[in-house]
Design an enzyme around this catalytic site. Structure first.
Site: not given
Ligand code: PEP
Length: 251
Positions: A9-11, A96, A98, A168, A174, A214, A235-236
């Protein structure tokens, strides 16, 4: 056997050129290997068609990070499920945290989005998860159950079977704070039991439930070793091809 999946998930990261370069790197890295999971990148709307043009869709799936809750028309700035599908994308992240937190997406809105995604043959990656306060006051199971019931339980068993779930925990997204493998397994097993109670054991057994929060190369193998954890939403760590591939190859 349900599918194992690692989805990025590049956001709201990377401009178009950077995104195409990242997709090319992941595509290239996948050429030499036979991963034990499906691999998907979910990218900003602006990148979809260009990324689709540089990847081998037999090895790397493509998805959007959202879609509109309306079919078409006077909704300035929105991107419909049919527009997403027309780029060649076949997945869409919905719900999501966010989107729920910053854009007020409720279960009612998400139900509309889900219906339109399915109508357009997009596979929804549907996110659920509790905030820290809910875990601390021990309501996390109730919260996650309600998120599933409210948005998904009017679907037929056939349509439910087309959905990928992503657990999640919001406190882990994040933040660098990962749920332990036991915490993830406990919640994933609970989610599967909720699905089984509504749709039966066969549907529950076939539903892929990803962990997100994470997840990185150093903790992915331990998480993915759990029987109810079917992969990750990343994500990251999906923003660097080497890190993302470190997670893909953790299976
Ligand atoms: C996400 O936003 O879907 C996610 C899992 O982010 P991160 O891996 O950065 O915690």
């Amino acid at each position: 056997m349900r599918k194992k999946i690692v989805a990025g998930n590049w956001k709201m990261n990377t401009n178009l050129q950077e995104g195409v370069a990242l997709a090319k790197d992941v595509n290239e890295a996948l050429k030499g290997i036979a991963p034990k999971c499906d691999v998907v990148v979910c990218v900003p709307f602006t990148h979809l068609a260009s990324v689709n043009a540089v990847i081998d869709s037999t090895k790397l799936g493509l998805g959007a990070e959202n879609c509109a809750d309306q079919k078409s028309g006077a909704y300035t700035g929105e991107v419909s499920a049919s527009m997403v599908a027309s780029t060649g994308a076949t997945y869409v992240i919905l719900g999501h945290s966010e989107r729920r937190q910053y854009y007020g997406e409720t279960s009612a809105i998400l139900k509309e989005k889900l219906g339109l995604a399915l109508e357009n043959n997009l596979t929804p990656i549907f996110c659920i998860g509790e905030v820290l306060e809910e875990r601390d006051n021990n309501t996390h199971f109730d919260v996650v159950k309600a998120q599933i019931e409210e948005a998904l339980f009017e679907l037929s068993a056939e349509d439910f079977g087309k959905i990928i779930l992503a657990y999640e925990p919001v406190w882990a997204i994040g933040t660098g704070k990962t749920a332990t493998d036991d915490q993830a397994e406990e919640m994933h097993a609970f989610i599967r039991s909720v699905i089984a109670a509504k749709y039966g054991d066969a549907v529950a057994e076939e539903t892929s439930i990803l962990y997100g929060g994470s997840c990185k190369p150093s903790n992915a193998a331990q998480l993915f070793a759990k029987p109810n954890v079917d992969g990750g939403l990343i994500g990251g760590a999906s923003l660097k091809a080497a890190d993302f591939m470190g997670i893909v190859t953790a299976f």
